[in-house]
Every structure is written in C-alpha cells, then in structure tokens.
Design a protein around this motif. Structure first.
Motif, PDB file in Angstrom:
ATOM      1  N   MET A  28       6.708   7.697  -7.353  1.00 43.14           N
ATOM      2  CA  MET A  28       7.307   6.626  -6.541  1.00 43.14           C
ATOM      3  C   MET A  28       6.194   5.739  -5.978  1.00 43.14           C
ATOM      4  N   TRP A  29       5.093   6.368  -5.567  1.00 42.38           N
ATOM      5  CA  TRP A  29       3.977   5.583  -5.029  1.00 42.38           C
ATOM      6  C   TRP A  29       3.426   4.644  -6.096  1.00 42.38           C
ATOM      7  N   GLU A  30       3.289   5.202  -7.297  1.00 41.26           N
ATOM      8  CA  GLU A  30       2.713   4.388  -8.368  1.00 41.26           C
ATOM      9  C   GLU A  30       3.626   3.212  -8.680  1.00 41.26           C
ATOM     10  N   HIS A  37       4.605  -2.738  -7.980  1.00 42.72           N
ATOM     11  CA  HIS A  37       5.414  -3.887  -7.508  1.00 42.72           C
ATOM     12  C   HIS A  37       4.616  -4.695  -6.488  1.00 42.72           C
ATOM     13  N   ILE A  38       3.913  -3.978  -5.604  1.00 37.58           N
ATOM     14  CA  ILE A  38       3.151  -4.663  -4.546  1.00 37.58           C
ATOM     15  C   ILE A  38       2.031  -5.477  -5.173  1.00 37.58           C
ATOM     16  N   THR A  39       1.385  -4.891  -6.176  1.00 40.88           N
ATOM     17  CA  THR A  39       0.281  -5.601  -6.839  1.00 40.88           C
ATOM     18  C   THR A  39       0.791  -6.856  -7.537  1.00 40.88           C
ATOM     19  N   ALA A  63      -3.134 -10.682   2.748  1.00 39.50           N
ATOM     20  CA  ALA A  63      -2.218 -10.347   1.634  1.00 39.50           C
ATOM     21  C   ALA A  63      -1.050  -9.485   2.102  1.00 39.50           C
ATOM     22  N   MET A  64      -1.358  -8.403   2.805  1.00 39.66           N
ATOM     23  CA  MET A  64      -0.297  -7.485   3.237  1.00 39.66           C
ATOM     24  C   MET A  64       0.646  -8.182   4.216  1.00 39.66           C
ATOM     25  N   GLU A  65       0.063  -9.028   5.082  1.00 36.98           N
ATOM     26  CA  GLU A  65       0.897  -9.747   6.066  1.00 36.98           C
ATOM     27  C   GLU A  65       1.842 -10.708   5.365  1.00 36.98           C
ATOM     28  N   ARG A  94       7.118 -12.365   3.176  1.00 39.81           N
ATOM     29  CA  ARG A  94       7.929 -12.646   1.978  1.00 39.81           C
ATOM     30  C   ARG A  94       9.031 -11.591   1.800  1.00 39.81           C
ATOM     31  N   MET A  95       8.729 -10.346   2.195  1.00 45.81           N
ATOM     32  CA  MET A  95       9.747  -9.290   2.057  1.00 45.81           C
ATOM     33  C   MET A  95      10.990  -9.663   2.868  1.00 45.81           C
ATOM     34  N   SER A  96      10.776 -10.329   4.007  1.00 42.56           N
ATOM     35  CA  SER A  96      11.924 -10.674   4.865  1.00 42.56           C
ATOM     36  C   SER A  96      12.848 -11.676   4.180  1.00 42.56           C
ATOM     37  N   ARG A  97      12.339 -12.435   3.217  1.00 39.66           N
ATOM     38  CA  ARG A  97      13.213 -13.368   2.456  1.00 39.66           C
ATOM     39  C   ARG A  97      14.204 -12.570   1.595  1.00 39.66           C
ATOM     40  N   ALA A  98      13.798 -11.347   1.242  1.00 40.94           N
ATOM     41  CA  ALA A  98      14.606 -10.521   0.321  1.00 40.94           C
ATOM     42  C   ALA A  98      15.240  -9.366   1.072  1.00 40.94           C
ATOM     43  N   PHE A  99      15.472  -9.594   2.341  1.00 38.11           N
ATOM     44  CA  PHE A  99      16.044  -8.555   3.206  1.00 38.11           C
ATOM     45  C   PHE A  99      17.434  -9.016   3.634  1.00 38.11           C
ATOM     46  N   VAL A 134      16.861  -4.022   1.323  1.00 36.50           N
ATOM     47  CA  VAL A 134      15.806  -4.902   0.808  1.00 36.50           C
ATOM     48  C   VAL A 134      15.838  -4.898  -0.718  1.00 36.50           C
ATOM     49  N   PHE A 135      15.522  -6.045  -1.301  1.00 38.37           N
ATOM     50  CA  PHE A 135      15.566  -6.186  -2.765  1.00 38.37           C
ATOM     51  C   PHE A 135      14.475  -5.315  -3.392  1.00 38.37           C
ATOM     52  N   PHE A 136      14.898  -4.402  -4.274  1.00 39.64           N
ATOM     53  CA  PHE A 136      13.946  -3.471  -4.914  1.00 39.64           C
ATOM     54  C   PHE A 136      14.420  -3.204  -6.334  1.00 39.64           C
ATOM     55  N   GLU A 137      13.613  -3.544  -7.335  1.00 43.42           N
ATOM     56  CA  GLU A 137      13.967  -3.267  -8.742  1.00 43.42           C
ATOM     57  C   GLU A 137      15.384  -3.757  -9.084  1.00 43.42           C
ATOM     58  N   ASP A 196       7.553   6.211   8.561  1.00 41.87           N
ATOM     59  CA  ASP A 196       7.188   5.333   9.691  1.00 41.87           C
ATOM     60  C   ASP A 196       6.730   3.963   9.184  1.00 41.87           C
ATOM     61  N   LEU A 197       5.982   3.949   8.080  1.00 27.01           N
ATOM     62  CA  LEU A 197       5.524   2.649   7.544  1.00 27.01           C
ATOM     63  C   LEU A 197       6.716   1.840   7.061  1.00 27.01           C
ATOM     64  N   ILE A 198       7.559   2.459   6.243  1.00 29.36           N
ATOM     65  CA  ILE A 198       8.685   1.717   5.651  1.00 29.36           C
ATOM     66  C   ILE A 198       9.662   1.265   6.737  1.00 29.36           C
ATOM     67  N   LEU A 257      -1.181   0.599   9.636  1.00 27.15           N
ATOM     68  CA  LEU A 257      -0.390   1.771   9.228  1.00 27.15           C
ATOM     69  C   LEU A 257      -0.449   1.881   7.699  1.00 27.15           C
ATOM     70  N   HIS A 258      -0.341   0.746   7.058  1.00 28.46           N
ATOM     71  CA  HIS A 258      -0.374   0.700   5.586  1.00 28.46           C
ATOM     72  C   HIS A 258      -1.664   1.327   5.077  1.00 28.46           C
ATOM     73  N   LEU A 259      -2.786   0.925   5.665  1.00 30.17           N
ATOM     74  CA  LEU A 259      -4.076   1.429   5.174  1.00 30.17           C
ATOM     75  C   LEU A 259      -4.206   2.932   5.432  1.00 30.17           C
ATOM     76  N   LEU A 274      -6.673  -5.182  -8.849  1.00 27.66           N
ATOM     77  CA  LEU A 274      -6.566  -6.125  -7.725  1.00 27.66           C
ATOM     78  C   LEU A 274      -6.263  -5.359  -6.439  1.00 27.66           C
ATOM     79  N   TYR A 275      -5.390  -4.336  -6.554  1.00 32.61           N
ATOM     80  CA  TYR A 275      -5.007  -3.563  -5.369  1.00 32.61           C
ATOM     81  C   TYR A 275      -6.239  -2.881  -4.783  1.00 32.61           C
ATOM     82  N   LYS A 276      -7.050  -2.309  -5.709  1.00 34.50           N
ATOM     83  CA  LYS A 276      -8.255  -1.598  -5.243  1.00 34.50           C
ATOM     84  C   LYS A 276      -9.215  -2.579  -4.583  1.00 34.50           C
TER      85      LYS A 276
HETATM   86  C1  LIG Z   1      11.362  -7.775  -1.783  1.00 34.32           C
HETATM   87  N1  LIG Z   1      10.410  -6.918  -2.377  1.00 34.32           N
HETATM   88  C2  LIG Z   1       9.158  -6.865  -1.895  1.00 34.32           C
HETATM   89  O1  LIG Z   1       8.806  -7.495  -0.940  1.00 34.32           O
HETATM   90  C3  LIG Z   1       8.148  -5.946  -2.583  1.00 34.32           C
HETATM   91  C4  LIG Z   1       7.036  -6.831  -3.133  1.00 34.32           C
HETATM   92  C5  LIG Z   1       7.654  -7.388  -4.360  1.00 34.32           C
HETATM   93  C6  LIG Z   1       8.418  -6.214  -4.934  1.00 34.32           C
HETATM   94  N2  LIG Z   1       8.699  -5.380  -3.774  1.00 34.32           N
HETATM   95  C7  LIG Z   1       9.393  -4.230  -3.838  1.00 34.32           C
HETATM   96  O2  LIG Z   1       9.837  -3.842  -4.890  1.00 34.32           O
HETATM   97  C8  LIG Z   1       9.561  -3.422  -2.593  1.00 34.32           C
HETATM   98  C9  LIG Z   1      10.570  -3.751  -1.677  1.00 34.32           C
HETATM   99  C10 LIG Z   1      10.726  -2.972  -0.548  1.00 34.32           C
HETATM  100  C11 LIG Z   1       9.920  -1.872  -0.325  1.00 34.32           C
HETATM  101 CL1  LIG Z   1      10.129  -0.922   1.105  1.00 34.32          CL
HETATM  102  C12 LIG Z   1       8.942  -1.528  -1.235  1.00 34.32           C
HETATM  103  C13 LIG Z   1       8.122  -0.303  -0.987  1.00 34.32           C
HETATM  104  O3  LIG Z   1       6.999  -0.731  -0.289  1.00 34.32           O
HETATM  105  C14 LIG Z   1       5.948   0.127  -0.182  1.00 34.32           C
HETATM  106  C15 LIG Z   1       5.970   1.423  -0.630  1.00 34.32           C
HETATM  107  C16 LIG Z   1       4.821   2.210  -0.465  1.00 34.32           C
HETATM  108  C17 LIG Z   1       3.675   1.733   0.116  1.00 34.32           C
HETATM  109  C18 LIG Z   1       3.670   0.406   0.555  1.00 34.32           C
HETATM  110  C19 LIG Z   1       2.551  -0.174   1.123  1.00 34.32           C
HETATM  111  C20 LIG Z   1       1.265   0.619   1.240  1.00 34.32           C
HETATM  112  F1  LIG Z   1       1.403   1.580   2.115  1.00 34.32           F
HETATM  113  F2  LIG Z   1       0.896   1.094   0.074  1.00 34.32           F
HETATM  114  F3  LIG Z   1       0.317  -0.186   1.604  1.00 34.32           F
HETATM  115  C21 LIG Z   1       2.562  -1.464   1.552  1.00 34.32           C
HETATM  116  C22 LIG Z   1       3.744  -2.190   1.392  1.00 34.32           C
HETATM  117  C23 LIG Z   1       3.820  -3.624   1.852  1.00 34.32           C
HETATM  118  N3  LIG Z   1       4.852  -1.699   0.839  1.00 34.32           N
HETATM  119  C24 LIG Z   1       4.815  -0.400   0.419  1.00 34.32           C
HETATM  120  C25 LIG Z   1       8.743  -2.302  -2.361  1.00 34.32           C
HETATM  121 CL2  LIG Z   1       7.430  -1.934  -3.416  1.00 34.32          CL
END
Ligand SMILES: CNC(=O)[C@@H]1CCCN1C(=O)c1ccc(Cl)c(COc2cccc3c(C(F)(F)F)cc(C)nc23)c1Cl
Length: 244
Positions: free
Chosen positions: A53-55, A60-62, A94-96, A101-106, A113-116, A132-134, A215-217, A238-240
C-alpha cells in the motif's frame, strides 16, 4: 510598482500554470464525487500488506509531484531563480501543494478523497499504519473545502505557498520575495474585484501546513526503517530527491 497590464498578465500566468498542471480536472472530479468504493473493494484494499500500500501511494504521490514541479516551472520568474533556490522551494513546498491540491479532490459532504478512480474514506488507508497522518490530511482538506476556493484562488494560494521567501537556505531571498509580493498583489487585486478579501484571514496558516508535512517526514522515516529495501529500490528517484 506593477502596472494594470502587468498585474493582468501575472494573474493569467498563475491561473494558466495551475489549470495546465492540476492533474485532475475539476469537472471530472465533480462527476465522480459520488462514486465510492464498495465494501468488498474497501476490504481488499484494507487487507493489502503495508509495504504494498505504501509503494502504491508513494507512486501516486510522486506522479502528483511531477505536476507540481511543472506548475512551479510555468510560474513566471521561477525558472530565473538560481537552481539551488528552486530545489529549496520545491523541497519545502511540494508536500504543502499536494495537500492544497488534495482538497480539490475531497468531498467534504462524506469526507472522502479521490483515490485510484473513486472516492475513498479514511479507513481505506488503514494498512498504511499512519492513521494520524492521513486523518490530519483529511482534516486539512475539510477545513480548506469550507472556504470553497475557486480555481483562480487555488492557483494563487498554491503559488504563494510555493514562493515562500522566509525559507532557510535561500541564496537569493530578495528575488523570491519580489516574486512573492507581485503574486500577493495580484491575488489581493483579484479578491477585491470579487469581494472575497475575507478569505485572506481564513486561509490555513503556514504552520498548519508544515506541521502535517513534518508528520509526513516522520512517517516516511518509520516506513523506511521497517522496509529499507523498498524505500531505496522502488521509491521513484524524484521522491527520494525531495523527501529522503
Ligand atoms: C486526490 N489525490 C491526491 O491528492 C493524491 C495525489 C495524487 C494521487 N493521490 C492519491 O491517490 C491519494 C489520495 C488520498 C490519499 Cl490519503 C493518498 C494517500 O496518501 C498518502 C499515503 C501514504 C503516505 C503519504 C505521505 C507520506 F507520508 F509518504 F509522506 C504523504 C502524502 C501527502 N500522502 C500520503 C493518496 Cl496517495
């Protein structure tokens, strides 16, 4: 001092940079906003092993970060900054910008939140082991959604978040500061014309954004200790470069 035309040109540059690099179009996100995962799909995702799941998420984040880098490159003046400062701004921002941008898809209505391809609840990310992070990311999205920002306002908020002149390690701080002030002026101009000045006091303050990123780091370091091989072999370069 900026002339009216310079202000107009700058506003267009910021808005176009955002529109061309926002990764998911607003209209598509709207159409899909009630498409949620079935309980079976939820369960199968929740039972994925943590490293898988992390990978997936880091990939997606990258991807998303590539779009953010592209946004920065299109902001007039960013490419004229010295390369060191460009990296400093992207490392911090970048993370900020991801969160903004995530809030646009919330979907604030059902906290998904939009995911896959569909909208996911918080519980879907259970196997990541960083509740706690999520959840702080979800809370942040919820609070930003409450402002109901337009795409124009989102573009300016993103540009101002990225071009932070107060950052440590900047070599040409004055150049970043000049850029920041111009964009802030154009933003104020837009808000006056649309009678939305009040949002300036309601936008999340810098500390809020950076505390989530801290928290992310931490989470990332914990994950790396647990799965050292994955972090190095399979995390995209790029992530690294930006986070490790
Ligand atoms: C609308 N979608 C999105 O915004 C993101 C970016 C584009 C695709 N996307 C997703 O698919 C997505 C949407 C929502 C969530 Cl909660 C997640 C999961 O996010 C994370 C899971 C693990 C670690 C994350 C870390 C950590 F800690 F690595 F830095 C940091 C950020 C920020 N997000 C993490 C993801 Cl990956």
């Amino acid at each position: 001092m900026l002339s009216a035309t310079e202000l107009e040109l700058l506003m267009q540059n910021v808005v176009f940079a955002h529109q061309e690099t926002c990764q998911f179009r607003q209209e598509n996100l709207q159409i899909l906003r009630w498409e949620t995962f079935t309980p079976e799909e939820m369960q199968s995702l929740q039972q994925k092993p943590m490293d898988q799941m992390w990978e997936r998420c880091v990939c997606h984040i990258t991807d998303a970060i590539q779009y953010i880098v592209e946004f920065a490159k299109r902001l007039s003046g960013f490419m004229d900054l010295n390369p060191n400062d460009q990296i400093v701004l992207l490392k911090a921002g970048a993370m900020e910008l991801l969160l903004i941008r995530m809030s646009r898809a919330f979907n604030w209505y059902n906290s998904t939140v939009f995911f896959e391809g569909k909208y996911a609840q918080l519980e879907l990310f259970h196997s990541l082991g960083c509740h706690d992070l999520i959840s702080s990311m979800f809370e942040f999205c919820q609070s930003l959604c409450a402002l109901n920002l337009s795409e124009h306002e989102m573009a300016f908020f993103s540009a101002m978040t990225l071009l932070d002149p107060s950052l440590h390690w900047l070599q040409e701080r004055h150049k970043v500061d000049t850029l920041y002030r111009k964009i802030h002026l154009a933003f104020r101009n837009l808000l006056q014309r649309t009678h939305r000045e009040f949002i300036l006091t309601k936008l999340p303050e810098k500390e809020k954004l950076s505390s989530i990123c801290q928290l992310h780091l931490e989470k990332l370091n914990i994950f790396r200790q647990m799965y050292p091989s994955i972090a190095w072999e399979r995390f995209p370069p790029l992530y690294k470069e930006l986070f490790i």
